[in-house]
Design a protein around this motif. Sequence first.
Motif, mmCIF file in Angstrom:
data_model
loop_
_atom_site.group_PDB
_atom_site.id
_atom_site.type_symbol
_atom_site.label_atom_id
_atom_site.label_comp_id
_atom_site.label_asym_id
_atom_site.label_seq_id
_atom_site.Cartn_x
_atom_site.Cartn_y
_atom_site.Cartn_z
ATOM 1 N N LEU A 79 1.106 -2.607 -37.160
ATOM 2 C CA LEU A 79 0.318 -1.376 -37.251
ATOM 3 C C LEU A 79 0.855 -0.455 -38.338
ATOM 4 C CD1 LEU A 79 -0.129 -0.542 -33.466
ATOM 5 C CD2 LEU A 79 -1.704 -1.746 -34.971
ATOM 6 N N SER A 80 -0.020 0.305 -38.946
ATOM 7 C CA SER A 80 0.366 1.295 -39.949
ATOM 8 C C SER A 80 1.092 2.456 -39.278
ATOM 9 C CB SER A 80 -0.887 1.851 -40.637
ATOM 10 O OG SER A 80 -1.640 0.837 -41.212
ATOM 11 N N SER A 81 1.798 3.242 -40.091
ATOM 12 C CA SER A 81 2.431 4.454 -39.573
ATOM 13 C C SER A 81 1.349 5.383 -39.043
ATOM 14 C CB SER A 81 3.212 5.163 -40.675
ATOM 15 O OG SER A 81 4.275 4.360 -41.113
ATOM 16 N N GLY A 82 1.651 6.067 -37.955
ATOM 17 C CA GLY A 82 0.672 7.000 -37.403
ATOM 18 C C GLY A 82 0.927 7.279 -35.941
ATOM 19 N N ILE A 83 -0.054 7.888 -35.318
ATOM 20 C CA ILE A 83 0.017 8.252 -33.905
ATOM 21 C C ILE A 83 -0.920 7.333 -33.130
ATOM 22 C CG2 ILE A 83 -0.382 10.079 -32.209
ATOM 23 C CD1 ILE A 83 0.102 12.083 -34.498
ATOM 24 N N TYR A 84 -0.411 6.797 -32.036
ATOM 25 C CA TYR A 84 -1.184 5.900 -31.172
ATOM 26 C C TYR A 84 -1.075 6.383 -29.730
ATOM 27 C CZ TYR A 84 -1.124 2.971 -35.273
ATOM 28 O OH TYR A 84 -1.276 2.517 -36.553
ATOM 29 N N PHE A 85 -1.993 5.950 -28.897
ATOM 30 C CA PHE A 85 -1.999 6.334 -27.497
ATOM 31 C C PHE A 85 -2.093 5.080 -26.633
ATOM 32 C CE2 PHE A 85 -3.772 9.833 -29.905
ATOM 33 C CZ PHE A 85 -2.999 10.888 -29.447
ATOM 34 N N LEU A 86 -1.186 4.985 -25.679
ATOM 35 C CA LEU A 86 -1.198 3.883 -24.722
ATOM 36 C C LEU A 86 -1.639 4.448 -23.383
ATOM 37 C CD1 LEU A 86 -0.518 0.939 -23.969
ATOM 38 C CD2 LEU A 86 1.767 1.746 -23.391
ATOM 39 N N LYS A 87 -2.725 3.905 -22.855
ATOM 40 C CA LYS A 87 -3.245 4.347 -21.560
ATOM 41 C C LYS A 87 -3.072 3.206 -20.563
ATOM 42 C CE LYS A 87 -7.723 4.632 -20.549
ATOM 43 N NZ LYS A 87 -9.119 5.096 -20.489
ATOM 44 N N ALA A 88 -2.379 3.487 -19.470
ATOM 45 C CA ALA A 88 -2.236 2.530 -18.370
ATOM 46 C C ALA A 88 -3.006 3.104 -17.180
ATOM 47 C CB ALA A 88 -0.770 2.327 -18.021
ATOM 48 N N GLU A 89 -3.845 2.274 -16.585
ATOM 49 C CA GLU A 89 -4.720 2.759 -15.526
ATOM 50 C C GLU A 89 -4.674 1.833 -14.319
ATOM 51 O OE1 GLU A 89 -9.336 4.261 -15.048
ATOM 52 O OE2 GLU A 89 -8.682 3.360 -16.924
ATOM 53 N N LYS A 90 -4.548 2.437 -13.148
ATOM 54 C CA LYS A 90 -4.665 1.691 -11.895
ATOM 55 C C LYS A 90 -5.490 2.528 -10.934
ATOM 56 C CE LYS A 90 -0.149 3.217 -10.265
ATOM 57 N NZ LYS A 90 1.126 2.805 -9.725
ATOM 58 N N ALA A 91 -5.719 2.020 -9.764
ATOM 59 C CA ALA A 91 -6.606 2.686 -8.806
ATOM 60 C C ALA A 91 -6.133 4.097 -8.455
ATOM 61 C CB ALA A 91 -6.729 1.836 -7.544
ATOM 62 N N THR A 92 -4.829 4.327 -8.502
ATOM 63 C CA THR A 92 -4.304 5.624 -8.080
ATOM 64 C C THR A 92 -4.144 6.629 -9.213
ATOM 65 O OG1 THR A 92 -2.042 4.802 -8.268
ATOM 66 C CG2 THR A 92 -3.093 4.659 -6.095
ATOM 67 N N GLY A 93 -4.391 6.233 -10.466
ATOM 68 C CA GLY A 93 -4.284 7.199 -11.544
ATOM 69 C C GLY A 93 -4.121 6.586 -12.918
ATOM 70 N N ILE A 94 -3.969 7.479 -13.890
ATOM 71 C CA ILE A 94 -3.857 7.115 -15.298
ATOM 72 C C ILE A 94 -2.579 7.710 -15.866
ATOM 73 C CG2 ILE A 94 -4.885 7.427 -17.597
ATOM 74 C CD1 ILE A 94 -7.594 7.701 -16.182
ATOM 75 N N GLN A 95 -1.904 6.929 -16.713
ATOM 76 C CA GLN A 95 -0.755 7.463 -17.442
ATOM 77 C C GLN A 95 -1.037 7.283 -18.922
ATOM 78 O OE1 GLN A 95 3.093 5.997 -16.358
ATOM 79 N NE2 GLN A 95 4.115 7.503 -17.642
ATOM 80 N N LEU A 96 -0.828 8.348 -19.698
ATOM 81 C CA LEU A 96 -1.076 8.329 -21.129
ATOM 82 C C LEU A 96 0.228 8.612 -21.859
ATOM 83 C CD1 LEU A 96 -3.375 8.069 -23.221
ATOM 84 C CD2 LEU A 96 -3.613 10.542 -23.116
ATOM 85 N N ILE A 97 0.570 7.734 -22.808
ATOM 86 C CA ILE A 97 1.802 7.874 -23.571
ATOM 87 C C ILE A 97 1.442 7.950 -25.051
ATOM 88 C CG2 ILE A 97 4.016 6.801 -24.196
ATOM 89 C CD1 ILE A 97 3.861 5.351 -21.468
ATOM 90 N N ARG A 98 1.961 8.956 -25.716
ATOM 91 C CA ARG A 98 1.758 9.122 -27.164
ATOM 92 C C ARG A 98 2.865 8.381 -27.880
ATOM 93 N NH1 ARG A 98 1.119 15.010 -28.273
ATOM 94 N NH2 ARG A 98 3.070 14.956 -27.145
ATOM 95 N N ILE A 99 2.511 7.588 -28.907
ATOM 96 C CA ILE A 99 3.465 6.771 -29.634
ATOM 97 C C ILE A 99 3.418 7.134 -31.113
ATOM 98 C CG2 ILE A 99 4.113 4.411 -30.288
ATOM 99 C CD1 ILE A 99 2.539 3.587 -27.684
ATOM 100 N N PHE A 100 4.570 7.433 -31.696
ATOM 101 C CA PHE A 100 4.683 7.692 -33.128
ATOM 102 C C PHE A 100 5.250 6.456 -33.797
ATOM 103 C CE2 PHE A 100 4.979 11.873 -31.174
ATOM 104 C CZ PHE A 100 4.012 12.569 -31.887
ATOM 105 N N LYS A 101 4.527 5.909 -34.765
ATOM 106 C CA LYS A 101 4.985 4.725 -35.507
ATOM 107 C C LYS A 101 5.346 5.163 -36.916
ATOM 108 C CE LYS A 101 4.803 0.094 -36.491
ATOM 109 N NZ LYS A 101 5.234 0.013 -37.827
ATOM 110 N N ASN A 102 6.591 4.929 -37.315
ATOM 111 C CA ASN A 102 7.032 5.287 -38.668
ATOM 112 C C ASN A 102 6.843 4.124 -39.612
ATOM 113 O OD1 ASN A 102 7.846 7.837 -37.932
ATOM 114 N ND2 ASN A 102 9.832 7.111 -37.266
#
Length: 75
Positions: free
Chosen positions: A52-75
């Motif tokens: 992947l190129s340098s930039g900002i990415y978002f990882l979303k993990a989802e299950k029945a009880t909720g969502i977790q969102l993680i921001r990722i910085f790639k240099n």
Amino acid sequence: REKPMQTATAENITIINFNQNELSYELSNFLGQILFQGDLLEKETELSLKELSSGIYFLKAEKATGIQLIRIFKN
């Protein structure tokens, strides 16, 4: 219920599914374009960000009880 956004910086990301419950994920770029997505069937799944190129990415993990969102910085 959403959890607070976390931030990570990495070349590889390991997603751990502790309970091995049904869990899905998607990795998107800053424009919202989905780059990777799938269901986690194993206890651990590793995603490589090396191509992947340098930039900002978002990882979303989802299950029945909720969502977790993680921001990722790639240099």
